[in-house]
Design a protein around this motif. Structure first.
Motif, PDB file in Angstrom:
ATOM      1  N   LEU A  60      -8.368   1.848  -7.498  1.00  0.00           N
ATOM      2  CA  LEU A  60      -8.898   1.486  -6.192  1.00  0.00           C
ATOM      3  C   LEU A  60     -10.268   2.117  -6.021  1.00  0.00           C
ATOM      4  CD1 LEU A  60      -5.675   2.115  -4.079  1.00  0.00           C
ATOM      5  CD2 LEU A  60      -6.527  -0.079  -4.898  1.00  0.00           C
ATOM      6  N   LEU A  61     -10.984   1.720  -4.990  1.00  0.00           N
ATOM      7  CA  LEU A  61     -12.310   2.299  -4.717  1.00  0.00           C
ATOM      8  C   LEU A  61     -12.228   3.798  -4.423  1.00  0.00           C
ATOM      9  CD1 LEU A  61     -14.124  -0.359  -2.496  1.00  0.00           C
ATOM     10  CD2 LEU A  61     -14.705   0.342  -4.807  1.00  0.00           C
ATOM     11  N   PHE A  65      -4.877   4.857  -7.677  1.00  0.00           N
ATOM     12  CA  PHE A  65      -4.498   3.617  -8.350  1.00  0.00           C
ATOM     13  C   PHE A  65      -3.277   3.031  -7.673  1.00  0.00           C
ATOM     14  CE2 PHE A  65      -1.803   6.531 -10.721  1.00  0.00           C
ATOM     15  CZ  PHE A  65      -0.666   5.808 -10.965  1.00  0.00           C
ATOM     16  N   VAL A  66      -3.126   1.735  -7.860  1.00  0.00           N
ATOM     17  CA  VAL A  66      -2.012   1.011  -7.271  1.00  0.00           C
ATOM     18  C   VAL A  66      -1.272   0.270  -8.379  1.00  0.00           C
ATOM     19  CG1 VAL A  66      -3.369  -1.053  -6.707  1.00  0.00           C
ATOM     20  CG2 VAL A  66      -1.296  -0.570  -5.434  1.00  0.00           C
ATOM     21  N   ARG A  67       0.040   0.246  -8.249  1.00  0.00           N
ATOM     22  CA  ARG A  67       0.904  -0.519  -9.155  1.00  0.00           C
ATOM     23  C   ARG A  67       1.713  -1.447  -8.258  1.00  0.00           C
ATOM     24  NH1 ARG A  67       3.909   3.361 -12.192  1.00  0.00           N
ATOM     25  NH2 ARG A  67       2.104   3.419 -13.545  1.00  0.00           N
ATOM     26  N   TYR A 136       4.698 -12.632  -1.304  1.00  0.00           N
ATOM     27  CA  TYR A 136       5.606 -11.524  -1.010  1.00  0.00           C
ATOM     28  C   TYR A 136       5.304 -10.368  -1.965  1.00  0.00           C
ATOM     29  CZ  TYR A 136       8.329 -15.171   1.324  1.00  0.00           C
ATOM     30  OH  TYR A 136       8.730 -16.210   2.131  1.00  0.00           O
ATOM     31  N   THR A 137       5.198  -9.174  -1.443  1.00  0.00           N
ATOM     32  CA  THR A 137       5.033  -7.984  -2.271  1.00  0.00           C
ATOM     33  C   THR A 137       6.421  -7.523  -2.693  1.00  0.00           C
ATOM     34  OG1 THR A 137       3.069  -7.386  -1.019  1.00  0.00           O
ATOM     35  CG2 THR A 137       4.070  -5.666  -2.365  1.00  0.00           C
ATOM     36  N   THR A 138       6.667  -7.463  -4.008  1.00  0.00           N
ATOM     37  CA  THR A 138       8.001  -7.107  -4.484  1.00  0.00           C
ATOM     38  C   THR A 138       8.080  -5.680  -4.995  1.00  0.00           C
ATOM     39  OG1 THR A 138       7.515  -8.086  -6.639  1.00  0.00           O
ATOM     40  CG2 THR A 138       8.640  -9.471  -5.016  1.00  0.00           C
ATOM     41  N   SER A 139       6.968  -5.095  -5.399  1.00  0.00           N
ATOM     42  CA  SER A 139       6.947  -3.662  -5.717  1.00  0.00           C
ATOM     43  C   SER A 139       5.570  -3.127  -5.360  1.00  0.00           C
ATOM     44  CB  SER A 139       7.297  -3.407  -7.176  1.00  0.00           C
ATOM     45  OG  SER A 139       6.234  -3.808  -8.025  1.00  0.00           O
ATOM     46  N   TRP A 140       5.524  -1.824  -5.006  1.00  0.00           N
ATOM     47  CA  TRP A 140       4.288  -1.273  -4.454  1.00  0.00           C
ATOM     48  C   TRP A 140       4.278   0.235  -4.599  1.00  0.00           C
ATOM     49  CZ3 TRP A 140      -0.016  -3.524  -2.863  1.00  0.00           C
ATOM     50  CH2 TRP A 140      -0.886  -2.841  -2.014  1.00  0.00           C
ATOM     51  N   VAL A 141       3.303   0.762  -5.334  1.00  0.00           N
ATOM     52  CA  VAL A 141       3.133   2.211  -5.466  1.00  0.00           C
ATOM     53  C   VAL A 141       1.639   2.498  -5.428  1.00  0.00           C
ATOM     54  CG1 VAL A 141       3.446   4.212  -6.955  1.00  0.00           C
ATOM     55  CG2 VAL A 141       5.199   2.446  -6.885  1.00  0.00           C
ATOM     56  N   ILE A 142       1.246   3.412  -4.531  1.00  0.00           N
ATOM     57  CA  ILE A 142      -0.146   3.879  -4.497  1.00  0.00           C
ATOM     58  C   ILE A 142      -0.116   5.372  -4.812  1.00  0.00           C
ATOM     59  CG2 ILE A 142      -2.197   4.285  -3.092  1.00  0.00           C
ATOM     60  CD1 ILE A 142      -1.436   1.924  -1.392  1.00  0.00           C
ATOM     61  N   GLN A 143      -0.956   5.779  -5.765  1.00  0.00           N
ATOM     62  CA  GLN A 143      -1.046   7.205  -6.099  1.00  0.00           C
ATOM     63  C   GLN A 143      -2.491   7.625  -6.173  1.00  0.00           C
ATOM     64  OE1 GLN A 143       1.257   7.760  -9.647  1.00  0.00           O
ATOM     65  NE2 GLN A 143       3.064   8.265  -8.448  1.00  0.00           N
TER      66      GLN A 143
END
Length: 143
Positions: A60-61, A65-67, A136-143
């Motif tokens: 990400l900016l 990061f996003v998964r 639809y968002t089915t999985s989402w992780v932001i770290q």
């Protein structure tokens, strides 16, 4: 029943005609019933007319990061075939959209909803055979 045979026959004919009329009315109403175009699709229809993206990981900016992975629901079978062929373009749209955002923009339900709407609009711009109904968002992780 009645002593007069003529009254009995007339009564039987009237009852028979009434029954035939009622049965005809029920059959006509049942067979000519059109499905409601504005009705919500069933879960089976959504699954049959959607495609699941692979899990996508990108920066990400904001140096996080996003998964994420998504299910894209389209409106007809031709659109499904088209979006399956355009999977690389869809992934490109998702990567560009995600890499242009900061983690604070994506946080919470509002951020996910805004991203889903943005992806829907961009993919619809790409589509020729149909359109995207919902992302639809089915999985989402932001770290």
């Amino acid at each position: 029943m009645f002593k007069n045979k003529l009254v009995n026959i007339m009564l039987i004919i009237i009852v028979a005609l009434t029954l035939v009329g009622v049965v005809t009315l029920v059959l006509v109403n049942h067979l000519t019933k059109q499905p409601d175009a504005n009705a919500e699709p069933t879960i089976d229809e959504i699954i049959a007319q959607s495609i699941e993206t692979e899990e996508i990981t990108t920066n990400l900016l904001s140096n996080d990061f996003v998964r994420a992975s998504f299910r894209i629901h389209v409106d007809n079978k031709k659109a499904l075939e088209e979006i399956q062929k355009r999977d690389f373009q869809v992934e490109n749209i998702i990567l560009r959209s995600l890499s242009g955002k900061e983690s604070s923009e994506l946080a919470g339900p509002e951020g996910i909803e805004a991203l889903e709407k943005q992806l829907k609009d961009q993919i619809n711009h790409l589509m020729q055979q149909g359109s995207v109904v919902q992302v639809y968002t089915t999985s989402w992780v932001i770290q």
